[in-house]
Design a protein around this motif. Structure first.
Motif, PDB file in Angstrom:
ATOM      1  N   ASP B  97      41.661  44.234  39.746  1.00  0.00           N
ATOM      2  CA  ASP B  97      40.823  43.138  40.494  1.00  0.00           C
ATOM      3  C   ASP B  97      39.921  43.458  41.496  1.00  0.00           C
ATOM      4  O   ASP B  97      40.277  43.530  42.577  1.00  0.00           O
ATOM      5  N   GLY B 100      39.234  40.663  44.342  1.00  0.00           N
ATOM      6  CA  GLY B 100      40.196  40.346  45.213  1.00  0.00           C
ATOM      7  C   GLY B 100      40.893  41.401  46.042  1.00  0.00           C
ATOM      8  O   GLY B 100      41.851  41.175  46.682  1.00  0.00           O
ATOM      9  N   ALA B 101      40.687  42.742  45.456  1.00  0.00           N
ATOM     10  CA  ALA B 101      41.548  43.834  46.232  1.00  0.00           C
ATOM     11  C   ALA B 101      41.264  43.984  47.535  1.00  0.00           C
ATOM     12  O   ALA B 101      41.977  44.847  48.273  1.00  0.00           O
ATOM     13  N   LEU B 102      40.142  43.471  48.243  1.00  0.00           N
ATOM     14  CA  LEU B 102      39.806  43.740  49.501  1.00  0.00           C
ATOM     15  C   LEU B 102      39.853  42.292  50.331  1.00  0.00           C
ATOM     16  O   LEU B 102      39.561  41.505  49.728  1.00  0.00           O
ATOM     17  N   ASN B 103      40.381  42.356  51.422  1.00  0.00           N
ATOM     18  CA  ASN B 103      40.523  41.440  52.245  1.00  0.00           C
ATOM     19  C   ASN B 103      39.265  40.783  52.573  1.00  0.00           C
ATOM     20  O   ASN B 103      38.481  41.292  53.417  1.00  0.00           O
TER      21      ASN B 103
END
Lengths: 314, 319
Positions: B97, B100-103
């Motif tokens: 995904d 959503g994979a990065l903050n």
């Protein structure tokens, strides 16, 4: 960020204006003649009429509101009935005491609540987590004036560790801080519970996010993942909650100021209601409202500073 | 020589309704510099397998047996700290995904420099490497991208950032967990090209997980077909796609919409659902959905291997 701040400030002005309208309507709708109340039963009709004209009560209601509105924005909240001093001056004299009380209440709740919430979230479902949960609900459930009275009895009367009443010597920060400890504990303790619950819940949610999985997959240290990657997101709802919660803290401050006989806006309003000093009540409530709106503005700006999505979405 | 070798790996999760056996004696190898594809429907255990390799199983998950051999060490025996040393520099992962994979609350540059914390480079040097890596994934204006937040990028660009982060570690093994599932077809092709190009440059092995048969066929050297937590077929891509030996693989290939010639009234499906993994069937896991089922399928099927092409089916000898 500047754009966001300006828009948010504009919204605050609108909110304060609406609050003024509500406050004015409330005074207007209260039955009875303010002049008669102010002058007491032995005043003559001529004296009351003179006061009504002086207070502008003979003019149409929308002019009265406009006068109230315009002078309030210029910092003129009228004069109080007993001493005839400007209301704004009387309220502003008391405001620092209440601000100090609430600020230290927030310091208690944040300094204990946030680490406690994180600690519980990392140990989800353990005994420690459940214990924190039970204690949090317990301190939320106990009203602040009960905490105030017990804190007074235990630490001031029985153990004599801390002073019981007053705000300390003017000009002596040490004594003022010592006098703040118990009242601010009474104001803030319930919020330790709220914040611990809130931080725990949002930490659990934030630790489940897929970017946390990414951070783990890159082998980042657990401490950094918890206290940097997850907490910065989990803290956002807590800041908003605190902004709104200031309203409740202001009402806890009334009790704390009465129990510990501290000066402050809460004590002022309490005394003003007892003496039916209506201009002072109105003024103090208006100042409190502005304070509430400003703190929420501050909370939103903090959220904006922490979360880039909020800044660009506004 | 194999980069990663998984032997008889079994993983189960403790749930309210009893233990759920998510992986059952999974065995396969990822040879050096090769790309191995893992294919199967949702719920077949692909994600559990990745979590097990990375040592990131959920709290209720447990490795019941087997080995995960990587660079001569059994990952199932390592402690949390040793596994953390491997995650990132030795095994990097690109997740499914990209949204959503990065903050969301840290700048891309900060996230890319944070993961280089072991390198001992200066802050400027780390930022320079991050920008260089973004350039290699063809991010326009890489320096400016470092100071932007993830929500300012499109899904495809975010996936490029994720790939840049994984490749920056110059791992020995790259795990790609359905990296293109959330992307549209054009981006999917571009992302796969990019992965191949970088894999070639870095010379790492790759474990590519997908449910997309077409992508697996195009990208991988070898294929592992999983069903209900078991490896049902394993072989080179050519073997598995040209001569599938397990009825499940045959159905999967028939169901790939890209293979349909002309318009179909209805897309073909495999009727039935994955069995309840809390009560695994004693015989073949696919028997309940298999059109070729016979009495013998109630017994556990043997591994039938021919020319390195394995199928776990009683009738595998026939084809």
């Amino acid at each position: 960020m500047l754009n966001y701040a300006v828009k948010r400030l504009g919204l605050s002005v609108v909110i304060v204006s609406v609050a003024m309208l509500l406050l004015f309507s409330m005074i207007y709708l209260i039955p009875g003649d303010p002049a008669a109340v102010a002058l007491g039963p032995r005043a003559t009709e001529a004296m009351r009429e003179a006061l009504r004209i002086k207070m502008g009560l003979d003019k149409p209601v929308w002019i009265q509101f406009w006068n109230f509105f315009a002078s309030a924005w210029q910092g003129d909240l009228g004069r109080e009935v007993l001493s005839d001093r400007p209301v704004a001056q009387v309220v502003l004299e008391q405001l620092p005491y209440t601000l100090a009380l609430i600020a230290s209440g927030i310091i208690w709740s944040v300094a204990i609540g946030i680490p406690l919430g994180c600690w519980a979230a990392v140990r989800r479902s353990s005994f420690a987590d459940r214990l924190v949960g039970v204690l949090s609900v317990a301190v939320i459930a106990v009203p602040s004036f009960v905490i105030a009275i017990y804190a007074l009895l235990i630490f001031a009367v029985t153990l004599r560790w801390l002073p019981a009443i007053g705000a300390g010597e003017p000009g002596d920060p040490g004594s003022q801080i010592v006098h703040l400890i118990l009242p601010s504990l009474a104001v803030g303790l319930g919020w330790v519970g709220y914040i611990a619950r809130m931080v725990r819940a949002s930490m659990l949610e934030s630790l489940e996010a897929s970017h946390i999985r990414t951070a783990r997959a890159f082998g980042l240290p657990d401490r950094q993942i918890t206290y940097q990657y997850a907490l910065k997101i989990a803290i956002l709802p807590t800041v908003t909650l605190l902004g709104v919660g200031i309203g409740q803290m202001l009402s806890s401050a009334v009790f704390a100021e009465i129990v510990f006989a501290r000066p402050g806006v809460g004590k002022l309003v309490y005394d003003a209601i007892l003496t039916r000093n209506y201009p002072l009540v109105t003024g103090a409530v208006l100042v409190t409202t502005v304070l509430f709106v400003l703190i929420n503005l501050l909370a939103d700006l903090i959220v904006g500073a922490l979360d880039p999505r909020v800044r660009s979405g506004f | 020589m194999s980069e990663l070798e998984i032997l008889d790996l079994s993983v189960s999760f403790a749930t309210g309704g009893g233990d759920l056996q998510a992986l059952n004696k999974v065995t396969f190898k990822v040879p050096e510099h090769r790309i191995v594809g893992i294919v199967g429907e949702s719920g077949c255990g692909k994600s559990t397998l990745i979590d097990a390799i990375l040592g990131l199983l959920a709290d209720n998950g447990r490795i019941d047996g087997g080995e995960i051999l990587f660079e001569g060490r059994d990952l199932t025996k390592l402690g949390a700290k040793e596994l953390r040393e491997i995650r990132g520099p030795r095994i990097s992962t690109v997740f499914q995904d990209p949204m959503g994979a990065l903050n969301p609350v840290f700048r891309v540059g900060r996230q890319m420099t944070n993961i280089q914390y072991r390198s001992g480079l200066s802050k400027r040097e780390k930022a320079r490497r991050a920008a260089e890596m973004l350039r290699r994934v063809r991010m326009p204006d890489p320096e400016a991208a470092l100071s932007r937040y993830p929500h300012e990028f499109s899904g495809g660009m975010k996936q490029r950032i994720a790939i840049a982060m994984a490749m920056m570690m110059e791992p020995a093994l790259l795990i790609a967990d359905e990296p293109t599932t959330a992307l549209d077809a054009t981006l999917e092709a571009a992302t796969i090209d990019l992965l191949l190009e970088l894999q070639n440059q870095i010379g790492c092995s790759m474990l590519y997980v997908s449910h997309h048969m077409g992508v697996i066929a195009e990208l991988c050297d070898e294929v592992v077909v999983m069903y209900a937590g078991e490896v049902v077929e394993r072989g080179t891509t050519r073997q598995v796609f040209l001569k599938p030996r397990h009825p499940y693989t045959q159905r999967l290939i028939e169901c790939d919409p890209a293979r349909l010639a002309g318009r179909a009234e209805k897309l073909p499906t495999i009727p039935g659902d994955i069995p309840d993994l809390r009560a695994r069937p004693s015989g073949c896991v696919f028997a309940a959905r298999c059109s070729l089922r016979e009495e013998v399928c109630g017994e556990p099927p043997p591994e039938n291997v021919r020319e390195g092409h394995m199928a776990r089916c009683h009738r595998a000898a026939e084809n």
